[in-house]
Design a protein around this motif. Sequence first.
Motif, PDB file in Angstrom:
ATOM      1  N   GLU A 195       0.812  -1.223   0.000  1.00  0.00           N
ATOM      2  CA  GLU A 195       0.000   0.000   0.000  1.00  0.00           C
ATOM      3  C   GLU A 195       0.844   1.272   0.000  1.00  0.00           C
ATOM      4  N   SER A 196       2.153   1.149  -0.161  1.00  0.00           N
ATOM      5  CA  SER A 196       3.036   2.320  -0.062  1.00  0.00           C
ATOM      6  C   SER A 196       2.689   3.411  -1.065  1.00  0.00           C
ATOM      7  N   LYS A 197       2.190   3.043  -2.241  1.00  0.00           N
ATOM      8  CA  LYS A 197       1.902   4.027  -3.279  1.00  0.00           C
ATOM      9  C   LYS A 197       0.512   4.641  -3.154  1.00  0.00           C
ATOM     10  N   SER A 198      -0.348   4.033  -2.339  1.00  0.00           N
ATOM     11  CA  SER A 198      -1.716   4.542  -2.223  1.00  0.00           C
ATOM     12  C   SER A 198      -1.934   5.384  -0.967  1.00  0.00           C
ATOM     13  N   VAL A 199      -0.968   5.338  -0.048  1.00  0.00           N
ATOM     14  CA  VAL A 199      -1.089   6.075   1.216  1.00  0.00           C
ATOM     15  C   VAL A 199       0.112   6.987   1.370  1.00  0.00           C
ATOM     16  N   LYS A 200      -0.113   8.203   1.870  1.00  0.00           N
ATOM     17  CA  LYS A 200       0.986   9.168   2.034  1.00  0.00           C
ATOM     18  C   LYS A 200       1.123   9.601   3.482  1.00  0.00           C
ATOM     19  N   ASN A 201       2.301  10.080   3.808  1.00  0.00           N
ATOM     20  CA  ASN A 201       2.562  10.700   5.101  1.00  0.00           C
ATOM     21  C   ASN A 201       2.067  12.148   5.023  1.00  0.00           C
ATOM     22  N   ALA A 202       1.128  12.509   5.905  1.00  0.00           N
ATOM     23  CA  ALA A 202       0.516  13.839   5.877  1.00  0.00           C
ATOM     24  C   ALA A 202       1.038  14.735   6.992  1.00  0.00           C
ATOM     25  N   GLY A 203       2.232  14.440   7.471  1.00  0.00           N
ATOM     26  CA  GLY A 203       2.840  15.299   8.481  1.00  0.00           C
ATOM     27  C   GLY A 203       3.030  14.605   9.813  1.00  0.00           C
ATOM     28  N   CYS A 204       4.051  15.005  10.521  1.00  0.00           N
ATOM     29  CA  CYS A 204       4.378  14.398  11.819  1.00  0.00           C
ATOM     30  C   CYS A 204       4.165  15.412  12.937  1.00  0.00           C
ATOM     31  N   VAL A 205       4.127  14.898  14.154  1.00  0.00           N
ATOM     32  CA  VAL A 205       3.874  15.765  15.301  1.00  0.00           C
ATOM     33  C   VAL A 205       4.860  15.431  16.410  1.00  0.00           C
ATOM     34  N   GLY A 206       5.387  16.455  17.047  1.00  0.00           N
ATOM     35  CA  GLY A 206       6.287  16.248  18.174  1.00  0.00           C
ATOM     36  C   GLY A 206       7.666  15.771  17.762  1.00  0.00           C
ATOM     37  N   LEU A 207       8.527  15.644  18.744  1.00  0.00           N
ATOM     38  CA  LEU A 207       9.887  15.169  18.527  1.00  0.00           C
ATOM     39  C   LEU A 207       9.935  13.654  18.666  1.00  0.00           C
ATOM     40  N   PRO A 208      10.936  13.005  18.055  1.00  0.00           N
ATOM     41  CA  PRO A 208      11.074  11.553  18.211  1.00  0.00           C
ATOM     42  C   PRO A 208      11.259  11.173  19.681  1.00  0.00           C
ATOM     43  N   LEU A 209      10.664  10.035  20.056  1.00  0.00           N
ATOM     44  CA  LEU A 209      10.783   9.515  21.418  1.00  0.00           C
ATOM     45  C   LEU A 209      11.771   8.359  21.445  1.00  0.00           C
ATOM     46  N   LYS A 210      12.604   8.304  22.465  1.00  0.00           N
ATOM     47  CA  LYS A 210      13.473   7.161  22.649  1.00  0.00           C
ATOM     48  C   LYS A 210      12.661   6.028  23.281  1.00  0.00           C
ATOM     49  N   ILE A 211      12.882   4.823  22.755  1.00  0.00           N
ATOM     50  CA  ILE A 211      12.162   3.646  23.223  1.00  0.00           C
ATOM     51  C   ILE A 211      13.157   2.677  23.853  1.00  0.00           C
ATOM     52  N   TYR A 212      12.753   2.049  24.966  1.00  0.00           N
ATOM     53  CA  TYR A 212      13.704   1.304  25.787  1.00  0.00           C
ATOM     54  C   TYR A 212      13.239  -0.116  26.116  1.00  0.00           C
ATOM     55  N   LEU A 213      14.199  -0.897  26.596  1.00  0.00           N
ATOM     56  CA  LEU A 213      13.906  -2.092  27.368  1.00  0.00           C
ATOM     57  C   LEU A 213      13.842  -1.614  28.815  1.00  0.00           C
ATOM     58  N   ALA A 214      12.625  -1.478  29.341  1.00  0.00           N
ATOM     59  CA  ALA A 214      12.424  -0.898  30.671  1.00  0.00           C
ATOM     60  C   ALA A 214      12.284  -2.009  31.711  1.00  0.00           C
ATOM     61  N   PHE A 215      13.035  -1.905  32.779  1.00  0.00           N
ATOM     62  CA  PHE A 215      13.070  -2.965  33.784  1.00  0.00           C
ATOM     63  C   PHE A 215      12.043  -2.724  34.896  1.00  0.00           C
ATOM     64  N   SER A 216      11.518  -3.810  35.403  1.00  0.00           N
ATOM     65  CA  SER A 216      10.461  -3.758  36.418  1.00  0.00           C
ATOM     66  C   SER A 216      10.937  -3.057  37.692  1.00  0.00           C
ATOM     67  N   PRO A 217      10.207  -2.040  38.151  1.00  0.00           N
ATOM     68  CA  PRO A 217      10.581  -1.362  39.407  1.00  0.00           C
ATOM     69  C   PRO A 217      10.363  -2.257  40.623  1.00  0.00           C
ATOM     70  N   HIS A 218       9.605  -3.322  40.455  1.00  0.00           N
ATOM     71  CA  HIS A 218       9.365  -4.268  41.545  1.00  0.00           C
ATOM     72  C   HIS A 218      10.592  -5.146  41.799  1.00  0.00           C
ATOM     73  N   LYS A 219      11.440  -5.301  40.753  1.00  0.00           N
ATOM     74  CA  LYS A 219      12.553  -6.242  40.849  1.00  0.00           C
ATOM     75  C   LYS A 219      13.932  -5.580  40.746  1.00  0.00           C
ATOM     76  N   TYR A 220      13.983  -4.363  40.200  1.00  0.00           N
ATOM     77  CA  TYR A 220      15.278  -3.732  39.939  1.00  0.00           C
ATOM     78  C   TYR A 220      15.279  -2.277  40.373  1.00  0.00           C
ATOM     79  N   SER A 221      16.497  -1.753  40.543  1.00  0.00           N
ATOM     80  CA  SER A 221      16.685  -0.326  40.812  1.00  0.00           C
ATOM     81  C   SER A 221      17.708   0.202  39.815  1.00  0.00           C
TER      82      SER A 221
END
Length: 255
Positions: A195-221
């Motif tokens: 579908e790449s040719k039938s759909v377009k990007n119509a603009g972005c919002v905000g700054l890029p977010l960093k995504i993580y492997l987040a550790f459980s606060p119940h088990k780690y500090s």
Amino acid sequence: MKIMLNIILVCFLGLQVPTIFADTIDISGAVWCPNNCYPNKKRPGIMLEIAQKALRKQGYEITYNEIAWSRAIIETKQGNFDALIGSSKIDAPDFVYPKEPVAIARNCFFTLNDNKWNYSKITSLSEVELGVGQDETVSKEIEMYIAKYKETRRVSILSGTDYMSRLLLMLRKKRISAIIADVNVFNYLLKNTGESKSVKNAGCVGLPLKIYLAFSPHKYSASSNIIRLFDEGVKKLRRSGEFELILEKYGTEPW
């Protein structure tokens, strides 16, 4: 007999025999290709590959549990899993975060090619019928807009692991006129559905977010050894060039 005597002698002298078993980190997450896909496939996902290879360099293996995102956050917070993969600091602010991210996310709007609409500011959303995933992380301003109009035709909210495919179908059938989604994830869907040719990007919002492997606060500090080891593992991937090779494999630009 000679081999057995040697083994007994090693044990008697207190010498250490290298173990073939690694410690295991039990992680949870939701399908979010190309970031998280399916663990038993040739392409399990960018984040899964980075996490697996980074931790393996430090003597750990991972097991991945694919569940609904909201449930993954709750259960990992409670300590039922060691870590949550695919989280920004907005999604789970009380989790324990390494320094090294495993992905970058940014929300963009997508429309059919013949639609002249482009996102400019929040008021421009009044011109479209917007589709969004229930667990999509968006800016506070857009979150407030969605909450305000979620009971009207102006906003359609879908849930489930296949919500993006269903939003794309709604767009094609013109039941909605715009979708907000992560740019890399939605582009990956478009590419794999032709579908790449039938759909377009119509603009972005905000700054890029960093995504993580987040550790459980119940088990780690923040001082837990695994946090340091994970960061060191990611740095090793970057130095060796493996990090960029993983991104190239999925057609994603390095960050």
